[in-house]
Motif scaffolding. Structure first.
Motif, PDB file in Angstrom:
ATOM      1  N   HIS A 240       0.833  -1.201   0.000  1.00 52.42           N
ATOM      2  CA  HIS A 240       0.000   0.000   0.000  1.00 52.42           C
ATOM      3  C   HIS A 240       0.870   1.254   0.000  1.00 52.42           C
ATOM      4  CE1 HIS A 240      -2.723  -3.049   1.848  1.00 52.42           C
ATOM      5  NE2 HIS A 240      -3.651  -2.401   1.180  1.00 52.42           N
ATOM      6  N   ASP A 241       2.017   1.172   0.654  1.00 53.27           N
ATOM      7  CA  ASP A 241       2.886   2.329   0.886  1.00 53.27           C
ATOM      8  C   ASP A 241       4.170   2.155   0.079  1.00 53.27           C
ATOM      9  OD1 ASP A 241       1.267   3.407   3.389  1.00 53.27           O
ATOM     10  OD2 ASP A 241       1.609   1.259   3.694  1.00 53.27           O
ATOM     11  N   VAL A 242       4.228   2.801  -1.080  1.00 50.24           N
ATOM     12  CA  VAL A 242       5.329   2.561  -2.010  1.00 50.24           C
ATOM     13  C   VAL A 242       6.638   3.160  -1.503  1.00 50.24           C
ATOM     14  CG1 VAL A 242       6.181   2.984  -4.343  1.00 50.24           C
ATOM     15  CG2 VAL A 242       3.779   2.356  -3.980  1.00 50.24           C
ATOM     16  N   LYS A 243       6.601   4.393  -1.035  1.00 43.03           N
ATOM     17  CA  LYS A 243       7.848   5.070  -0.647  1.00 43.03           C
ATOM     18  C   LYS A 243       8.633   4.292   0.413  1.00 43.03           C
ATOM     19  CE  LYS A 243       9.630   9.654   0.664  1.00 43.03           C
ATOM     20  NZ  LYS A 243      10.327   9.304   1.929  1.00 43.03           N
ATOM     21  N   PRO A 244       8.020   3.859   1.511  1.00 41.94           N
ATOM     22  CA  PRO A 244       8.788   3.081   2.496  1.00 41.94           C
ATOM     23  C   PRO A 244       9.332   1.776   1.908  1.00 41.94           C
ATOM     24  CG  PRO A 244       6.753   3.890   3.470  1.00 41.94           C
ATOM     25  CD  PRO A 244       6.658   4.153   1.993  1.00 41.94           C
ATOM     26  N   ALA A 245       8.577   1.134   1.011  1.00 40.32           N
ATOM     27  CA  ALA A 245       9.043  -0.118   0.405  1.00 40.32           C
ATOM     28  C   ALA A 245      10.249   0.119  -0.504  1.00 40.32           C
ATOM     29  CB  ALA A 245       7.908  -0.782  -0.372  1.00 40.32           C
ATOM     30  N   ILE A 246      10.203   1.206  -1.270  1.00 42.40           N
ATOM     31  CA  ILE A 246      11.334   1.560  -2.132  1.00 42.40           C
ATOM     32  C   ILE A 246      12.575   1.833  -1.279  1.00 42.40           C
ATOM     33  CG2 ILE A 246      12.234   3.333  -3.677  1.00 42.40           C
ATOM     34  CD1 ILE A 246      10.396   1.448  -5.116  1.00 42.40           C
ATOM     35  N   GLU A 247      12.397   2.478  -0.130  1.00 45.49           N
ATOM     36  CA  GLU A 247      13.522   2.732   0.766  1.00 45.49           C
ATOM     37  C   GLU A 247      14.105   1.418   1.286  1.00 45.49           C
ATOM     38  OE1 GLU A 247      11.816   5.385   3.616  1.00 45.49           O
ATOM     39  OE2 GLU A 247      12.060   7.157   2.338  1.00 45.49           O
ATOM     40  N   VAL A 249      14.088  -1.413  -0.332  1.00 48.46           N
ATOM     41  CA  VAL A 249      14.809  -2.001  -1.463  1.00 48.46           C
ATOM     42  C   VAL A 249      16.177  -1.348  -1.624  1.00 48.46           C
ATOM     43  CG1 VAL A 249      14.812  -2.269  -3.978  1.00 48.46           C
ATOM     44  CG2 VAL A 249      12.712  -2.715  -2.679  1.00 48.46           C
ATOM     45  N   LYS A 250      16.218  -0.018  -1.567  1.00 51.82           N
ATOM     46  CA  LYS A 250      17.485   0.699  -1.743  1.00 51.82           C
ATOM     47  C   LYS A 250      18.493   0.344  -0.658  1.00 51.82           C
ATOM     48  CE  LYS A 250      15.694   4.710  -4.283  1.00 51.82           C
ATOM     49  NZ  LYS A 250      15.441   6.173  -4.245  1.00 51.82           N
ATOM     50  N   ILE A 251      18.024   0.303   0.585  1.00 55.26           N
ATOM     51  CA  ILE A 251      18.926  -0.030   1.690  1.00 55.26           C
ATOM     52  C   ILE A 251      19.409  -1.475   1.564  1.00 55.26           C
ATOM     53  CG2 ILE A 251      19.020  -0.409   4.195  1.00 55.26           C
ATOM     54  CD1 ILE A 251      17.135   2.053   4.448  1.00 55.26           C
ATOM     55  N   HIS A 252      18.492  -2.383   1.235  1.00 56.37           N
ATOM     56  CA  HIS A 252      18.876  -3.787   1.098  1.00 56.37           C
ATOM     57  C   HIS A 252      19.879  -3.978  -0.031  1.00 56.37           C
ATOM     58  CE1 HIS A 252      18.337  -8.059  -0.122  1.00 56.37           C
ATOM     59  NE2 HIS A 252      18.378  -8.223   1.186  1.00 56.37           N
ATOM     60  N   GLN A 253      19.664  -3.289  -1.147  1.00 59.04           N
ATOM     61  CA  GLN A 253      20.598  -3.398  -2.271  1.00 59.04           C
ATOM     62  C   GLN A 253      21.982  -2.866  -1.897  1.00 59.04           C
ATOM     63  OE1 GLN A 253      18.480  -1.347  -5.419  1.00 59.04           O
ATOM     64  NE2 GLN A 253      17.577  -3.246  -6.198  1.00 59.04           N
ATOM     65  N   MET A 254      22.012  -1.786  -1.124  1.00 60.55           N
ATOM     66  CA  MET A 254      23.299  -1.231  -0.700  1.00 60.55           C
ATOM     67  C   MET A 254      24.047  -2.213   0.204  1.00 60.55           C
ATOM     68  SD  MET A 254      25.508   1.144  -0.905  1.00 60.55           S
ATOM     69  CE  MET A 254      24.666   2.547  -1.659  1.00 60.55           C
ATOM     70  N   ILE A 255      23.313  -2.856   1.103  1.00 61.52           N
ATOM     71  CA  ILE A 255      23.951  -3.845   1.982  1.00 61.52           C
ATOM     72  C   ILE A 255      24.473  -5.022   1.172  1.00 61.52           C
ATOM     73  CG2 ILE A 255      23.495  -5.542   3.812  1.00 61.52           C
ATOM     74  CD1 ILE A 255      21.526  -3.467   4.989  1.00 61.52           C
ATOM     75  N   LYS A 256      23.697  -5.494   0.214  1.00 61.51           N
ATOM     76  CA  LYS A 256      24.145  -6.617  -0.623  1.00 61.51           C
ATOM     77  C   LYS A 256      25.372  -6.239  -1.434  1.00 61.51           C
ATOM     78  CE  LYS A 256      21.672  -9.449  -2.937  1.00 61.51           C
ATOM     79  NZ  LYS A 256      20.740 -10.040  -3.923  1.00 61.51           N
ATOM     80  N   THR A 257      25.389  -5.013  -1.958  1.00 62.82           N
ATOM     81  CA  THR A 257      26.525  -4.554  -2.760  1.00 62.82           C
ATOM     82  C   THR A 257      27.818  -4.556  -1.955  1.00 62.82           C
ATOM     83  OG1 THR A 257      25.087  -3.149  -4.109  1.00 62.82           O
ATOM     84  CG2 THR A 257      27.425  -2.615  -4.112  1.00 62.82           C
TER      85      THR A 257
END
Length: 262
Positions: A240-247, A249-257
Motif C-alpha cells: 500500500h505504501d510505495v515510498k517506504p518499500a522503495i527505501e 529495497v534501496k537499503i537492502h541493495q546497498m547492503i548486498k553490494t
C-alpha cells in the motif's frame, strides 16, 4: 507493486478510490514514488469478503484500466482477479499481467486464457476461497505442502503455454498467525522452484494481530517484514505504501553490494 483497490470493502483502503480524480492521483503517487507495477483489484480478497458478480468486477476494473493507460500510457497494470473473463477483458484493454489468488483453481478457464493471452502470471497459494480460506489452515507440513501445490500448479500452467510465472506463497490466505510467520522464516526454501518470488504482507492481520493494533498502525511492521522478505530473496513486494518499500529495497541493495568477503 503499488496497490490500487477500487472496492468498497477492502480491509485497509476500501472505498477510498472510487472517483476518477482520486484514482488518477493514487496512480500518480504510486508511479512517482518508484513502483514498477500497479495492482488493480476490483474484488476484495480479505477473509470473509462478500462475493462480487463477474459483471460487477468487469464494470469496476476495465474502465479503470483504460483510464489509467489514457493518462499514464507506460504504466504496467497487474489485474488482481481469479476470473478468466475479467483477466481477458483487462488485458485486451491494455493491462500487462494477471495476479490470481487462486492459482487457477477457482476458474477452470483461467490458465488456458492466460496461456492464449501470453502475459506473465502471478500464481498464489490459497485453499478454499476468500469466504472460507481461514477455515482451511490444516497442513501436514506447511512448506512441503506449499511446494507440492506449486509444483502441481506450475506444471498445469506450463501445459497451457504460460511462460512467465511468478510464485506468491499467499501470506494471510488459509494460514494461521503462526503459519504466516513460519512461512516468512522459511521463505528462502521456495527458491527450489527457481521462479521469481512475490510477497504481499502489506498491513495484513499477521502484523496488527501480533502487535495488538490495526491496519492503520501496521506500517512499521510491514516495513520490518518487507526487509526480511528481501533478505530471503523476494523479487516483488506488493504494498500500500510505495515510498517506504522503495527505501527498504534501496537499503537492502546497498547492503548486498557491500557484503563482500574480506
Amino acid at each position: 507493486m503499488g496497490i490500487l483497490n477500487v472496492t468498497p470493502d477492502s480491509f485497509y483502503d476500501g472505498g477510498k478510490y472510487t472517483k476518477e480524480t482520486s484514482i488518477l492521483k493514487r496512480v500518480e503517487t504510486i508511479l512517482d514514488q518508484g513502483a514498477t507495477f500497479i495492482d488493480l483489484g476490483a474484488y476484495s480478497s480479505r477473509a470473509g469478503a462478500n462475493q462480487v458478480s463477474q459483471q460487477e468486477e468487469i464494470q469496476r476494473s476495465v474502465p479503470i484500466t483504460k483510464l489509467i493507460l489514457k493518462h499514464f500510457p507506460d504504466a504496467l497494470i497487474s489485474v488482481d482477479t481469479f476470473r478468466s473473463e475479467v483477466a481477458r477483458q483487462n488485458i485486451e484493454s491494455g493491462a500487462s499481467l494477471i495476479n490470481d489468488i487462486s492459482g487457477g483453481l477457482l476458474d477452470p478457464q483461467m490458465l488456458p486464457t492466460v496461456g492464449k493471452l501470453q502475459v506473465p502470471y502471478i500464481l498464489m497459494h490459497m485453499k478454499g476461497d476468500p469466504k472460507t480460506m481461514q477455515q482451511n489452515t490444516q497442513y501436514n507440513n506447511l512448506i512441503k505442502d506449499l511446494l507440492y501445490y506449486f509444483s502441481e500448479r506450475i506444471a498445469e500452467a506450463r501445459s497451457h503455454k504460460i511462460n512467465d510465472i511468478i510464485v506468491d506463497p499467499g501470506f494471510g490466505f488459509a494460514k494461521s498467525l503462526d503459519q504466516n510467520y513460519e512461512l516468512m522464516a522459511k521463505l528462502d526454501l521456495l527458491h527450489i522452484l527457481k521462479l521469481p518470488l512475490f510477497v504481499g504482507i502489506s498491513r495484513k492481520s499477521m502484523i496488527y494481530n501480533l502487535l495488538g493494533t490495526d491496519p492503520k498502525e501496521a506500517l512499521n511492521g510491514t516495513t520490518s517484514l518487507n526487509t526480511l522478505a528481501l533478505d530471503k530473496g523476494a523479487h516483488i513486494l506488493r504494498v500500500h505504501d510505495v515510498k517506504p518499500a522503495i527505501e527498504c529495497v534501496k537499503i537492502h541493495q546497498m547492503i548486498k553490494t557491500n557484503n563482500t568477503e574480506i
